[in-house]
Design a protein around this motif. Sequence first.
Motif, PDB file in Angstrom:
ATOM      1  N   ASP A  13     -77.361  -5.412 -60.295  1.00 11.12           N
ATOM      2  CA  ASP A  13     -77.025  -5.235 -58.875  1.00 11.12           C
ATOM      3  C   ASP A  13     -76.972  -3.743 -58.522  1.00 11.12           C
ATOM      4  O   ASP A  13     -77.524  -3.308 -57.514  1.00 11.12           O
ATOM      5  CB  ASP A  13     -75.646  -5.857 -58.564  1.00 11.12           C
ATOM      6  N   SER A  24     -76.693  -2.694 -50.809  1.00 15.04           N
ATOM      7  CA  SER A  24     -75.889  -3.795 -51.359  1.00 15.04           C
ATOM      8  C   SER A  24     -75.574  -4.832 -50.275  1.00 15.04           C
ATOM      9  O   SER A  24     -75.477  -6.026 -50.556  1.00 15.04           O
ATOM     10  CB  SER A  24     -74.611  -3.262 -51.995  1.00 15.04           C
ATOM     11  N   LEU A  27     -78.252  -7.413 -50.178  1.00 16.12           N
ATOM     12  CA  LEU A  27     -78.101  -8.418 -51.245  1.00 16.12           C
ATOM     13  C   LEU A  27     -77.020  -9.426 -50.861  1.00 16.12           C
ATOM     14  O   LEU A  27     -77.174 -10.636 -51.063  1.00 16.12           O
ATOM     15  CB  LEU A  27     -77.746  -7.746 -52.572  1.00 16.12           C
ATOM     16  N   LYS A  58     -60.920 -10.970 -52.003  1.00 13.64           N
ATOM     17  CA  LYS A  58     -61.143  -9.697 -51.315  1.00 13.64           C
ATOM     18  C   LYS A  58     -62.336  -8.924 -51.876  1.00 13.64           C
ATOM     19  O   LYS A  58     -62.730  -7.895 -51.321  1.00 13.64           O
ATOM     20  CB  LYS A  58     -59.878  -8.852 -51.362  1.00 13.64           C
ATOM     21  N   ASN A  61     -67.462 -11.364 -53.884  1.00 10.47           N
ATOM     22  CA  ASN A  61     -67.636 -12.817 -53.810  1.00 10.47           C
ATOM     23  C   ASN A  61     -67.072 -13.330 -52.480  1.00 10.47           C
ATOM     24  O   ASN A  61     -67.713 -14.135 -51.798  1.00 10.47           O
ATOM     25  CB  ASN A  61     -66.950 -13.490 -55.018  1.00 10.47           C
ATOM     26  N   GLY A  62     -65.920 -12.812 -52.121  1.00 15.21           N
ATOM     27  CA  GLY A  62     -65.353 -13.143 -50.814  1.00 15.21           C
ATOM     28  C   GLY A  62     -66.266 -12.675 -49.694  1.00 15.21           C
ATOM     29  O   GLY A  62     -66.415 -13.351 -48.670  1.00 15.21           O
ATOM     30  N   THR A 137     -68.244 -12.710 -60.410  1.00 14.82           N
ATOM     31  CA  THR A 137     -68.402 -12.046 -61.713  1.00 14.82           C
ATOM     32  C   THR A 137     -67.333 -10.983 -61.963  1.00 14.82           C
ATOM     33  O   THR A 137     -67.228 -10.486 -63.081  1.00 14.82           O
ATOM     34  CB  THR A 137     -69.791 -11.403 -61.820  1.00 14.82           C
ATOM     35  N   GLY A 138     -66.555 -10.626 -60.929  1.00 15.53           N
ATOM     36  CA  GLY A 138     -65.520  -9.604 -61.129  1.00 15.53           C
ATOM     37  C   GLY A 138     -64.220 -10.168 -61.677  1.00 15.53           C
ATOM     38  O   GLY A 138     -63.283  -9.431 -61.937  1.00 15.53           O
ATOM     39  N   PHE A 139     -64.187 -11.490 -61.892  1.00 16.81           N
ATOM     40  CA  PHE A 139     -62.948 -12.134 -62.342  1.00 16.81           C
ATOM     41  C   PHE A 139     -62.728 -11.943 -63.841  1.00 16.81           C
ATOM     42  O   PHE A 139     -63.663 -12.045 -64.631  1.00 16.81           O
ATOM     43  CB  PHE A 139     -63.025 -13.632 -62.012  1.00 16.81           C
ATOM     44  N   ALA A 142     -56.908 -14.954 -66.158  1.00 15.75           N
ATOM     45  CA  ALA A 142     -56.477 -16.229 -65.571  1.00 15.75           C
ATOM     46  C   ALA A 142     -56.053 -16.031 -64.125  1.00 15.75           C
ATOM     47  O   ALA A 142     -55.524 -14.985 -63.769  1.00 15.75           O
ATOM     48  CB  ALA A 142     -55.299 -16.785 -66.379  1.00 15.75           C
ATOM     49  N   PHE A 190     -76.509 -16.416 -58.078  1.00 17.88           N
ATOM     50  CA  PHE A 190     -77.450 -15.438 -57.542  1.00 17.88           C
ATOM     51  C   PHE A 190     -78.298 -14.775 -58.621  1.00 17.88           C
ATOM     52  O   PHE A 190     -77.773 -14.306 -59.622  1.00 17.88           O
ATOM     53  CB  PHE A 190     -76.690 -14.375 -56.742  1.00 17.88           C
ATOM     54  N   ILE A 214     -82.076 -13.516 -54.482  1.00 15.23           N
ATOM     55  CA  ILE A 214     -81.445 -12.753 -53.385  1.00 15.23           C
ATOM     56  C   ILE A 214     -82.168 -11.417 -53.160  1.00 15.23           C
ATOM     57  O   ILE A 214     -81.626 -10.517 -52.534  1.00 15.23           O
ATOM     58  CB  ILE A 214     -79.935 -12.536 -53.619  1.00 15.23           C
TER      59      ILE A 214
HETATM   60  N1  LIG Z   1     -72.687  -6.267 -56.441  1.00 10.03           N
HETATM   61  C1  LIG Z   1     -73.644  -6.752 -55.688  1.00 10.03           C
HETATM   62  O1  LIG Z   1     -74.527  -6.019 -55.283  1.00 10.03           O
HETATM   63  C2  LIG Z   1     -73.637  -8.175 -55.288  1.00 10.03           C
HETATM   64  C3  LIG Z   1     -72.563  -8.978 -55.621  1.00 10.03           C
HETATM   65  N2  LIG Z   1     -72.460 -10.214 -55.168  1.00 10.03           N
HETATM   66  C4  LIG Z   1     -71.225 -10.976 -55.308  1.00 10.03           C
HETATM   67  O2  LIG Z   1     -70.221 -10.191 -55.820  1.00 10.03           O
HETATM   68  C5  LIG Z   1     -69.526 -10.860 -56.857  1.00 10.03           C
HETATM   69  C6  LIG Z   1     -68.877  -9.861 -57.724  1.00 10.03           C
HETATM   70  O3  LIG Z   1     -68.049  -9.119 -56.879  1.00 10.03           O
HETATM   71  P1  LIG Z   1     -66.882  -8.204 -57.379  1.00 10.03           P
HETATM   72  O4  LIG Z   1     -67.339  -7.386 -58.507  1.00 10.03           O
HETATM   73  O5  LIG Z   1     -66.389  -7.510 -56.173  1.00 10.03           O
HETATM   74  O6  LIG Z   1     -65.810  -9.193 -57.935  1.00 10.03           O
HETATM   75  P2  LIG Z   1     -65.221 -10.586 -57.392  1.00 10.03           P
HETATM   76  O7  LIG Z   1     -65.442 -10.723 -55.951  1.00 10.03           O
HETATM   77  O8  LIG Z   1     -65.723 -11.618 -58.308  1.00 10.03           O
HETATM   78  O9  LIG Z   1     -63.670 -10.443 -57.672  1.00 10.03           O
HETATM   79  C7  LIG Z   1     -63.091  -9.215 -57.734  1.00 10.03           C
HETATM   80  C8  LIG Z   1     -61.644  -9.264 -57.260  1.00 10.03           C
HETATM   81  O10 LIG Z   1     -60.896 -10.187 -58.016  1.00 10.03           O
HETATM   82  C9  LIG Z   1     -59.777  -9.528 -58.594  1.00 10.03           C
HETATM   83  N3  LIG Z   1     -59.453 -10.202 -59.861  1.00 10.03           N
HETATM   84  C10 LIG Z   1     -60.143 -10.203 -61.020  1.00 10.03           C
HETATM   85  N4  LIG Z   1     -59.546 -10.977 -61.937  1.00 10.03           N
HETATM   86  C11 LIG Z   1     -58.438 -11.483 -61.356  1.00 10.03           C
HETATM   87  C12 LIG Z   1     -57.394 -12.348 -61.793  1.00 10.03           C
HETATM   88  N5  LIG Z   1     -57.352 -12.850 -63.030  1.00 10.03           N
HETATM   89  N6  LIG Z   1     -56.399 -12.659 -60.926  1.00 10.03           N
HETATM   90  C13 LIG Z   1     -56.396 -12.150 -59.672  1.00 10.03           C
HETATM   91  N7  LIG Z   1     -57.356 -11.318 -59.199  1.00 10.03           N
HETATM   92  C14 LIG Z   1     -58.357 -10.993 -60.028  1.00 10.03           C
HETATM   93  C15 LIG Z   1     -60.195  -8.100 -58.718  1.00 10.03           C
HETATM   94  O11 LIG Z   1     -59.099  -7.238 -58.790  1.00 10.03           O
HETATM   95  C16 LIG Z   1     -61.015  -7.917 -57.441  1.00 10.03           C
HETATM   96  O12 LIG Z   1     -60.163  -7.675 -56.350  1.00 10.03           O
HETATM   97  C17 LIG Z   1     -70.588 -11.727 -57.466  1.00 10.03           C
HETATM   98  O13 LIG Z   1     -70.046 -12.808 -58.155  1.00 10.03           O
HETATM   99  C18 LIG Z   1     -71.358 -12.144 -56.235  1.00 10.03           C
HETATM  100  O14 LIG Z   1     -70.734 -13.260 -55.653  1.00 10.03           O
HETATM  101  C19 LIG Z   1     -73.396 -10.680 -54.169  1.00 10.03           C
HETATM  102  O15 LIG Z   1     -72.869 -10.268 -52.933  1.00 10.03           O
HETATM  103  C20 LIG Z   1     -74.760 -10.142 -54.347  1.00 10.03           C
HETATM  104  C21 LIG Z   1     -74.774  -8.672 -54.501  1.00 10.03           C
END
Ligand SMILES: NC(=O)C1=CN([C@@H]2O[C@H](COP(=O)(O)OP(=O)(O)OC[C@H]3O[C@@H](n4cnc5c(N)ncnc54)[C@H](O)[C@@H]3O)[C@@H](O)[C@H]2O)[C@@H](O)CC1
Length: 530
Positions: A13, A24, A27, A58, A61-62, A137-139, A142, A190, A214
């Motif tokens: 990404d 971004s 995407l 937030k 993914n949100g 994917t940022g998770f 738990a 994606f 995407i």
């Molecule tokens: N980076 C890119 O260019 C793109 C990303 N995409 C989307 O972005 C997602 C990844 O986004 P992010 O990296 O922002 O991460 P996420 O949106 O998956 O989640 C990150 C948030 O979750 C919190 N978090 C993580 N583990 C936690 C837990 N155990 N308990 C509570 N909160 C927790 C983090 O502190 C952060 O605030 C992908 O799965 C996809 O859906 C898509 O928009 C396509 C393009």
Amino acid sequence: MYVVTAAEMAEIDRMASRDYFVPSIVLMENAGLRVTESIRRYFGGRVAGKRVLIFAGKGNNGGDGLVVARHLHNEGAEVKVFLLARPEDLRGDPRTNLEIYQKMGGKIFPILEQSHLQRADISLLYADLVVDAIFGTGFKGAALGLTGEVIKLINNAGKPIVAVDLPSGLDADTGQVHGPCIKATWTVTFALPKRGLVLEPGATLAGELEVVDIGIPRRLIESRNLRLRLLTPAWCREQLKPRDPSSHKGNFGHVLVVGGSQGMVGAVALAALGALRAGAGLVTAAVPRSLQDVLAAKTTEVMTRGLPEMPGGVLSREALPYILELLEKCTVLAIGPGLSRDKTTVSLVLELLPQVRCPVVIDADALNALAEDRKYLREAEKEAVLTPHPGEMARLIETTTAQVQADRLGVATRAAQDWRVTVVLKGARTIIASPSGEAFINPTGNPGMATAGSGDVLTGVVAGLIAQGLPVPVAAALGAYIHGAAGDYAARTQGQQGLVAGDLLNYLPRVFRKLEARTEKTCLGKGLPL
Ligand SMILES: NC(=O)C1=CN([C@@H]2O[C@H](COP(=O)(O)OP(=O)(O)OC[C@H]3O[C@@H](n4cnc5c(N)ncnc54)[C@H](O)[C@@H]3O)[C@@H](O)[C@H]2O)[C@@H](O)CC1
Ligand SMILES: [K+]
């Protein structure tokens, strides 16, 4: 189809934006649009009037969820967004998408404390669909506290759920869960499937899997030297070459199956017939002498040989020169089915293997023999496929079955590289790992195949494919796919409960015919693969 870790995906990404100048937010827009399209298909083309709840975190993914919210709202759906953060905490692209959605009159309900759950609970009663855009994917770790409760609330509502990229709560890399996790009806992921979506229990939690484009440059994905693939019908089809019209049985190799002991001759029959059904030109099966007649009666097309045996009907050490002589005319050896763990037989196997000059498929009691002395694995130059189930693997690497199951991919890839062999780690989502570090995940197969003799058929199929000249890791991967697909056909026509290994043999031709037929439909492993 390549399968990635969360880190590999995040890097791709990032590079798409940094090196290929794809913003971004483009995407994210594409991602949200693809999910919207999938939802529109789910509703039969019209979303107007449908009550859709979107649970958004937030992060990005949100942000994807907010793009979905905007498009559905625009098309006349009754959308409610439950935001698991304060609106002002959103940054970057998710923030932009939140602002557009709100400007368009979209409704937002933050869930920040226990009392906010009630509105979500009531809305769930009337929902036609739930969109899970809490975590992707940022998770990590738990989902605890309020977020965990939201996930449980959604699951308990019993409504259809589409997960955006990943079911929230799932570990994207291992497919394991360490707390509450969304149980999705389907998942729209994606660019590439994430590992957790194709490994159990993640594969089940994801429901049907849709992989959508995407707009990440293909060239970028191909430049990444990815090492893990999900087996697809298209890949399998490419490995199977059409037969030359002038060919004869000598062109398709000669498999030697060595195995059997008193009461265990059926295993040899299944492996030998599996090799024939996979297309081997000739198959010889060699068993303790007293079992030869029974074997011959069970296997019309197989040539049989009787070998020197010990009292009790197990192979004796004297069988060694006979096996070596038989091997002179053979292309591949399959050893292990029904062999027994008798001490003499174990030493026969340990003495034989280092002398084998052709590829060898090692299964069942031959694997148990290797667990008693790993010198062959550590030191010998060999072209070998090991087909352990988790228990056999645990014995080979001196650990527990639970530990093998907790990291199937890691265990299989490490073993393949340490021993310079191809490893087929059986079980739900069989892993095929090659000595070069490449690995495959097999999406075919079903629990009906957890039945005596199923593994013997697989051994035969893999040997039969090697006999026809396929590279050893390719034959192992293709064999696992085909074997599972035969099981899926069998289960579809006669159910899982009564499925026996012999049924797999009868369905193998149908799988090959389908692969030869060059149909276009691709399925990622839920239900029938072809
Ligand atoms: N980076 C890119 O260019 C793109 C990303 N995409 C989307 O972005 C997602 C990844 O986004 P992010 O990296 O922002 O991460 P996420 O949106 O998956 O989640 C990150 C948030 O979750 C919190 N978090 C993580 N583990 C936690 C837990 N155990 N308990 C509570 N909160 C927790 C983090 O502190 C952060 O605030 C992908 O799965 C996809 O859906 C898509 O928009 C396509 C393009
Ligand atoms: K999600």
